[in-house]
Design a protein around this motif. Structure first.
Motif, PDB file in Angstrom:
ATOM      1  N   PRO A 101       0.810  -1.203   0.000  1.00  0.00           N
ATOM      2  CA  PRO A 101       0.000   0.000   0.000  1.00  0.00           C
ATOM      3  C   PRO A 101       0.857   1.273   0.000  1.00  0.00           C
ATOM      4  O   PRO A 101       1.946   1.291   0.569  1.00  0.00           O
ATOM      5  N   LEU A 102       0.334   2.278  -0.640  1.00  0.00           N
ATOM      6  CA  LEU A 102       1.028   3.549  -0.814  1.00  0.00           C
ATOM      7  C   LEU A 102       0.329   4.619   0.020  1.00  0.00           C
ATOM      8  O   LEU A 102      -0.891   4.781  -0.069  1.00  0.00           O
ATOM      9  N   GLU A 103       1.116   5.311   0.824  1.00  0.00           N
ATOM     10  CA  GLU A 103       0.572   6.426   1.618  1.00  0.00           C
ATOM     11  C   GLU A 103       0.359   7.620   0.696  1.00  0.00           C
ATOM     12  O   GLU A 103       1.253   7.996  -0.063  1.00  0.00           O
ATOM     13  N   LEU A 104      -0.807   8.223   0.781  1.00  0.00           N
ATOM     14  CA  LEU A 104      -1.082   9.438   0.022  1.00  0.00           C
ATOM     15  C   LEU A 104      -0.421  10.614   0.735  1.00  0.00           C
ATOM     16  O   LEU A 104      -0.083  10.522   1.914  1.00  0.00           O
ATOM     17  N   PRO A 105      -0.203  11.723   0.028  1.00  0.00           N
ATOM     18  CA  PRO A 105       0.431  12.888   0.668  1.00  0.00           C
ATOM     19  C   PRO A 105      -0.320  13.311   1.931  1.00  0.00           C
ATOM     20  O   PRO A 105      -1.543  13.164   2.015  1.00  0.00           O
ATOM     21  N   SER A 106       0.437  13.831   2.886  1.00  0.00           N
ATOM     22  CA  SER A 106      -0.183  14.242   4.144  1.00  0.00           C
ATOM     23  C   SER A 106      -1.224  15.327   3.890  1.00  0.00           C
ATOM     24  O   SER A 106      -1.134  16.082   2.927  1.00  0.00           O
ATOM     25  N   ARG A 107      -2.187  15.380   4.746  1.00  0.00           N
ATOM     26  CA  ARG A 107      -3.306  16.327   4.713  1.00  0.00           C
ATOM     27  C   ARG A 107      -4.349  15.995   3.664  1.00  0.00           C
ATOM     28  O   ARG A 107      -5.395  16.607   3.627  1.00  0.00           O
ATOM     29  N   VAL A 108      -4.084  15.042   2.752  1.00  0.00           N
ATOM     30  CA  VAL A 108      -5.072  14.671   1.742  1.00  0.00           C
ATOM     31  C   VAL A 108      -5.936  13.554   2.309  1.00  0.00           C
ATOM     32  O   VAL A 108      -5.425  12.580   2.854  1.00  0.00           O
ATOM     33  N   SER A 109      -7.246  13.709   2.188  1.00  0.00           N
ATOM     34  CA  SER A 109      -8.150  12.630   2.594  1.00  0.00           C
ATOM     35  C   SER A 109      -9.023  12.252   1.404  1.00  0.00           C
ATOM     36  O   SER A 109      -9.351  13.088   0.560  1.00  0.00           O
ATOM     37  N   VAL A 110      -9.375  10.973   1.347  1.00  0.00           N
ATOM     38  CA  VAL A 110     -10.161  10.432   0.247  1.00  0.00           C
ATOM     39  C   VAL A 110     -11.459   9.863   0.814  1.00  0.00           C
ATOM     40  O   VAL A 110     -11.460   9.208   1.855  1.00  0.00           O
ATOM     41  N   ALA A 111     -12.553  10.092   0.118  1.00  0.00           N
ATOM     42  CA  ALA A 111     -13.842   9.526   0.502  1.00  0.00           C
ATOM     43  C   ALA A 111     -14.555   9.050  -0.756  1.00  0.00           C
ATOM     44  O   ALA A 111     -14.403   9.669  -1.804  1.00  0.00           O
ATOM     45  N   PRO A 112     -15.257   8.015  -0.752  1.00  0.00           N
ATOM     46  CA  PRO A 112     -15.421   7.057   0.331  1.00  0.00           C
ATOM     47  C   PRO A 112     -14.304   6.008   0.313  1.00  0.00           C
ATOM     48  O   PRO A 112     -13.594   5.874  -0.681  1.00  0.00           O
ATOM     49  N   ASN A 113     -14.174   5.270   1.409  1.00  0.00           N
ATOM     50  CA  ASN A 113     -13.303   4.099   1.402  1.00  0.00           C
ATOM     51  C   ASN A 113     -13.976   3.064   0.513  1.00  0.00           C
ATOM     52  O   ASN A 113     -15.183   2.847   0.621  1.00  0.00           O
ATOM     53  N   ALA A 114     -13.213   2.443  -0.369  1.00  0.00           N
ATOM     54  CA  ALA A 114     -13.828   1.471  -1.279  1.00  0.00           C
ATOM     55  C   ALA A 114     -12.813   0.423  -1.695  1.00  0.00           C
ATOM     56  O   ALA A 114     -11.604   0.650  -1.669  1.00  0.00           O
ATOM     57  N   THR A 115     -13.348  -0.737  -2.085  1.00  0.00           N
ATOM     58  CA  THR A 115     -12.535  -1.819  -2.619  1.00  0.00           C
ATOM     59  C   THR A 115     -13.104  -2.172  -3.983  1.00  0.00           C
ATOM     60  O   THR A 115     -14.296  -2.470  -4.095  1.00  0.00           O
ATOM     61  N   LEU A 116     -12.265  -2.092  -5.000  1.00  0.00           N
ATOM     62  CA  LEU A 116     -12.683  -2.409  -6.362  1.00  0.00           C
ATOM     63  C   LEU A 116     -11.977  -3.686  -6.814  1.00  0.00           C
ATOM     64  O   LEU A 116     -10.751  -3.775  -6.739  1.00  0.00           O
ATOM     65  N   ALA A 117     -12.747  -4.637  -7.292  1.00  0.00           N
ATOM     66  CA  ALA A 117     -12.176  -5.869  -7.828  1.00  0.00           C
ATOM     67  C   ALA A 117     -12.221  -5.789  -9.355  1.00  0.00           C
ATOM     68  O   ALA A 117     -13.247  -5.433  -9.938  1.00  0.00           O
ATOM     69  N   THR A 130     -13.642  11.344  -3.932  1.00  0.00           N
ATOM     70  CA  THR A 130     -13.434  12.770  -3.705  1.00  0.00           C
ATOM     71  C   THR A 130     -12.206  12.937  -2.821  1.00  0.00           C
ATOM     72  O   THR A 130     -12.155  12.394  -1.718  1.00  0.00           O
ATOM     73  N   LEU A 131     -11.235  13.685  -3.330  1.00  0.00           N
ATOM     74  CA  LEU A 131     -10.010  13.967  -2.591  1.00  0.00           C
ATOM     75  C   LEU A 131     -10.099  15.399  -2.090  1.00  0.00           C
ATOM     76  O   LEU A 131     -10.540  16.286  -2.822  1.00  0.00           O
ATOM     77  N   THR A 139     -11.791  15.201  -7.909  1.00  0.00           N
ATOM     78  CA  THR A 139     -12.391  13.868  -7.953  1.00  0.00           C
ATOM     79  C   THR A 139     -11.629  12.961  -8.905  1.00  0.00           C
ATOM     80  O   THR A 139     -10.959  13.427  -9.831  1.00  0.00           O
ATOM     81  N   VAL A 140     -11.774  11.667  -8.655  1.00  0.00           N
ATOM     82  CA  VAL A 140     -11.288  10.633  -9.554  1.00  0.00           C
ATOM     83  C   VAL A 140     -12.462   9.726  -9.828  1.00  0.00           C
ATOM     84  O   VAL A 140     -13.086   9.198  -8.892  1.00  0.00           O
ATOM     85  N   SER A 141     -12.807   9.545 -11.100  1.00  0.00           N
ATOM     86  CA  SER A 141     -13.912   8.686 -11.490  1.00  0.00           C
ATOM     87  C   SER A 141     -13.362   7.410 -12.102  1.00  0.00           C
ATOM     88  O   SER A 141     -12.521   7.456 -12.993  1.00  0.00           O
ATOM     89  N   VAL A 142     -13.858   6.282 -11.635  1.00  0.00           N
ATOM     90  CA  VAL A 142     -13.508   4.996 -12.206  1.00  0.00           C
ATOM     91  C   VAL A 142     -14.764   4.478 -12.902  1.00  0.00           C
ATOM     92  O   VAL A 142     -15.814   4.319 -12.270  1.00  0.00           O
TER      93      VAL A 142
END
Length: 149
Positions: A101-117, A130-131, A139-142
């Motif tokens: 796992p990769l730590e994202l830059p400090s102070r950045v939070s991502v929502a929602p927590n999700a698991t994609l298979a 949403t970051l 945002t990042v759309s998958v």
């Protein structure tokens, strides 16, 4: 002879006027200080942290999709509020020098927590992340096809 010296002195004063090296260096230094001040106000550290986190997530989605299409086994992308992880059969993967796992830059939070298979075709369930850093967001759309933007 006296007239000639006087004329030469006048010519040197009139045409010899210019900037000294010290004056030129001082002007260049002032321009540099002003430019760095303007640039620092135009680009905040929050913008850079958001862009870095966004790039990390998009790269992880693309990597997970490629791994799912290249090999058999369940490839999973897990995103929490501060990390992104790619694993196959519950074993964290590595891409070049990046270990998940990769730590994202400090102070950045991502929502929602999700698991994609991701399946063998590189498809996944659609998701929008949403970051945020303070009041700044992106945002990042998958998509269902597994592409991120």
């Amino acid at each position: 002879m006296m007239i000639r010296r006087h004329q030469t002195a006048l010519v040197n004063k009139r045409f010899g006027a210019g900037f000294t090296l010290i004056e030129l260096v001082a002007v260049i230094l002032l321009i540099g200080i002003i430019a760095s001040t303007v640039a620092s106000r135009a680009f905040t550290t929050g913008d850079a942290a958001l862009q870095t986190a966004r790039d990390d997530i998009v790269a992880a989605v693309n990597f997970a999709q490629q791994q799912a299409m290249d090999t058999d086994g369940a490839v999973v992308l897990a995103i929490t509020s501060t990390t992104v992880a790619v694993s196959r059969d519950s074993v964290p993967l590595q891409f070049g020098s990046v270990s998940y796992p990769l730590e994202l830059p400090s102070r950045v939070s991502v929502a929602p927590n999700a698991t994609l298979a991701f399946n063998r075709l590189g498809e996944s369930s659609p998701q929008v992340f949403t970051l945020s850093v303070g009041t700044e967001t992106t945002t990042v759309s998958v998509s269902a096809a597994g592409y991120a933007n």
